[in-house]
Every structure is written in structure tokens, then in C-alpha cells.
Write a protein that holds these residues in place. Structure first.
Motif, PDB file in Angstrom:
ATOM      1  N   ASP A 112       0.749  -1.092  -0.077  1.00  0.00           N
ATOM      2  CA  ASP A 112       0.085  -0.082  -0.076  1.00  0.00           C
ATOM      3  C   ASP A 112       0.953   1.314   0.059  1.00  0.00           C
ATOM      4  O   ASP A 112       2.141   1.188   0.401  1.00  0.00           O
ATOM      5  CB  ASP A 112      -0.935   0.104   1.401  1.00  0.00           C
ATOM      6  N   ILE A 304       0.478  -0.824  -5.438  1.00  0.00           N
ATOM      7  CA  ILE A 304      -0.655  -1.395  -4.613  1.00  0.00           C
ATOM      8  C   ILE A 304      -0.891  -2.820  -4.875  1.00  0.00           C
ATOM      9  O   ILE A 304      -1.209  -3.129  -6.059  1.00  0.00           O
ATOM     10  CB  ILE A 304      -1.890  -0.359  -4.374  1.00  0.00           C
ATOM     11  N   ASP A 312      -3.281   1.707  -9.709  1.00  0.00           N
ATOM     12  CA  ASP A 312      -2.446   0.977  -8.954  1.00  0.00           C
ATOM     13  C   ASP A 312      -1.278   0.460  -9.764  1.00  0.00           C
ATOM     14  O   ASP A 312      -0.107  -0.005  -8.876  1.00  0.00           O
ATOM     15  CB  ASP A 312      -3.121  -0.280  -8.120  1.00  0.00           C
TER      16      ASP A 312
END
Length: 372
Positions: A112, A304, A312
Motif C-alpha cells: 500500500d 498497490i 495502482d
């Protein structure tokens, strides 16, 4: 015989009186010098030569000292970055170790940003327990791991006949190592329940309860109808877990790497124990992690994991993500530019915004992905 002698004649060469005069003057100067000492010009010349020698020696000494200071600062920075990178790399290589599931969607590596966090999981014991009654999201349903299911056919793997208890300790022998681990750890451990579709969550596994068909608690397996794991966690379930052999319970170790932005410290959090955070290295201002994923022979860089949106990764993934598609994890650490070692190396940098970034990057391969 009488010896004959030859008489030498005087030299016919002209006598050089100027050379004799120069020689006499030199003798007179030396004699006078020995009596009168050095002249001012001689003293100035001597002092200039001495000052030049001392200056060169001092300059060389200062230069050597600066080289030593820079080398020490560079060595300190390299060590401050290399040691934590080696620690993180060791965990990345062991990601997914011991997992008895062949599911490539199991959430082994999580990544993350804002702030950057890298989560790595591995199984502690080579055993898992089935979920034998459906658990609904938002509920506080019990965790049933064996269930004879009354007059109906029990789910595969949930039959009580599998609860062989040869040592008569009131617990299936095939899961003795799981209960023993819980007892060794003080009676309560974190367990991970997984739905077989990439989602799961932790709960506090604190005891085992055995019941007969009348829902009365028993202490042995003779009248056993089902077994419930005691859940000491608060709150409700986040996901559905179906009793169809897809959902199982594991004992998982979780290691989370993060940066304390206020103090610029690289930290390690084990099993979400935020009260006992391990400070690994000081003066670390940046932790950057990138997962390199391969799908259809194309490479994608993702910040991510698992990806939840098109932003992401460097490009939208053409297929669904699974952790078996990870080819490497690239990690970058950067030293705080305000640290003493960084200031030493960047002392001659006129523009702080254009100074060389004191960082180190390494790439690691989760070796257990080759099992899929």
C-alpha cells in the motif's frame, strides 16, 4: 749511462686574473658571512621556502582528513541502508512459506501507499482447519471446524470420524500441533480465516469448545457433534466464509514494514502488535516498494497489491491478479537528507534540491511463487 732531465718551460698561456679575483672575493664573502650572519634577503627566501613546505603538508593533512570523513559518512549510509534491505529481502524470499494451500490468490504479499506499507505473510504450522458452517459478513457467527451435520451428509473434511483422538486429550490428533502452539503462546494466538477467493481476516483464537448433538458441551470425542473455536476478537466478520471446502483457517505470521514519518525510523510490526513496534534503522526518510508482475509475457509495475484500480499499476492488468504472478519486489530506501552523514556528503552541494539522493535499491524474488 747518464740520465737526461728535461727542463719544463713556463706556460705560454695567458694568466686569467679575473678568475683569481672572483675566487678571492668569494673567500672574502664567506669569511664576512661567517662573522656577520644571514642577510635579510636570505632570511626572506628561507622563510618563504619553509612556509611553502608547511602549507603543502597542512593542505595534504586536511585533504586526507576530508577524504576519511567522506568515506566514513558514505560507509555509515551504506550500512544504514544495506542492513534493513537484507532483513526485508529475507522476509520477501520466505513469503508464502509453509502454506498448504495451492491457491495463488492467497493474500501473501500486500502493498500500500500513503504511507508505504509492505506486508509479508507465511504459515507457521503445516496444518489448517476447515470451516464447516457458513459464516456471514456482518455477523458474529461461530467458527465451526468439525460438524457431523445431524442427519445430513457432512461437508468434506468436516466429518467427526476424522476427529481421531488416540491420546484421549479431547482434541483431534491431526490438529494437536495447532492447539499445542496456542497453549505454548499463552493460550491465545492470531489465526487467519480465508474464504478461498483472495480475502481473509485475522481473529483471536483462544480455545476449543466441543458439543454433542443437543448443543451440550462435552470434553471427549465419544458424543462429539461439532467443534467451535473460541473467538476472542471484537466486532463482526468482514467477509463471507462458506462451508464448501474453500474456506480454511491457518496460523499465519504477518510482518509489516513501515516508516515513522515523524521520526524518520524504519519499523517492523509483527502480527499487528502496535504496542511492541521494532525500530530497525534511524534516519530513513523514504521507503518505496514496487511489485513487478508478469501477465501474458508483459511486465507491469504495481505500487498497490492487490490492485484495486487502474492507477495502482503502470498499466491496467489484462487479467485478474494473483500473487503467483509476482516476479520480483523492488525496494528502495533513502537516508534522511538532514542526517549528519548526509550533510557531510552534501556539504558542497550548492542547490539542496539538486543534490544526489542518498538511496539504495534492491530487487528480491519470493521463491515460493515457483510452487504455483
Amino acid at each position: 749511462m747518464k740520465t737526461k732531465f728535461i727542463q719544463w718551460k713556463p706556460s705560454t698561456l695567458p694568466f686569467d686574473k679575473s678568475a683569481l679575483k672572483l675566487y678571492l672575493n668569494l673567500l672574502t664573502f664567506q669569511k664576512r658571512k661567517s662573522k656577520d650572519g644571514f642577510t635579510l634577503a636570505e632570511l626572506l627566501v628561507g622563510l618563504s621556502i619553509g612556509f611553502l613546505v608547511v602549507s603543502l603538508a597542512l593542505f595534504g593533512s586536511l585533504l586526507n582528513r576530508q577524504v576519511f570523513v567522506n568515506d566514513k559518512a558514505r560507509s555509515d549510509i551504506t550500512q544504514a541502508l544495506r542492513l534493513p534491505l537484507d532483513a526485508i529481502g529475507g522476509d520477501v524470499r520466505q513469503a508464502g512459506e509453509g502454506l498448504t494451500t495451492s491457491d495463488p490468490n492467497f493474500p501473501v504479499i500486500l502493498l500500500d501507499t500513503n504511507p508505504t506499507e509492505l506486508v509479508i505473510r507465511r504459515q507457521l504450522l503445516p496444518a489448517s482447519m476447515p470451516v464447516c458452517q457458513d459464516i456471514k459478513a456482518g455477523s458474529r457467527d461461530d467458527i465451526v471446524i468439525l460438524d457431523q451435520n445431524g442427519d445430513e451428509t457432512p461437508f468434506p473434511g468436516c466429518e467427526v470420524v476424522l476427529a481421531s483422538d488416540i491420546n484421549n486429550d479431547g482434541w483431534p490428533d491431526r490438529w494437536d500441533n495447532i492447539r499445542n502452539y496456542r497453549l505454548i503462546e499463552g493460550g491465545k494466538v492470531r489465526a487467519f480465516i480465508y474464504n478461498g477467493n483472495g480475502k481473509g481476516e485475522f481473529f483471536d483464537y483462544q480455545n476449543e469448545l466441543l458439543f454433542d448433538e443437543d448443543n451440550n458441551e462435552v470434553t471427549n470425542s465419544e458424543d462429539l457433534e461439532y467443534i467451535v473455536l473460541g473467538n476472542g476478537s471484537e466486532g463482526t466478520w468482514k467477509n463471507d466464509y462458506n462451508a464448501d471446502s474453500s474456506s480454511r483457517i491457518y496460523l499465519i505470521e504477518e510482518r509489516r514494514y513501515q516508516i515513522d514519518d515523524e521520526n524518520n525510523i524504519l519499523q517492523l510490526v509483527i502480527n499487528d502488535d502496535n504496542e511492541n513496534i521494532l525500530n530497525l534503522t534511524n534516519d530513513i526518510s523514504l521507503l518505496e516498494v514496487k511489485a513487478v508482475i508478469v501477465q501474458e509475457d508483459e511486465t507491469y509495475n504495481c505500487l498497490i497489491i492487490p490492485p484495486v484500480s487502474d492507477d495502482d499499476c503502470s498499466e491496467e492488468l489484462p487479467n485478474d491478479y494473483s500473487w503467483s504472478q509476482i516476479r520480483s519486489i523492488e525496494i528502495t530506501l533513502q537516508v534522511d537528507p538532514e542526517s549528519s552523514a548526509a550533510r557531510t556528503l552534501q556539504r558542497r552541494c550548492e542547490d539542496p534540491n539538486n543534490c544526489e539522493a542518498l538511496q539504495l535499491s534492491r530487487s528480491f524474488v519470493p521463491r515460493n511463487i515457483f510452487n504455483y
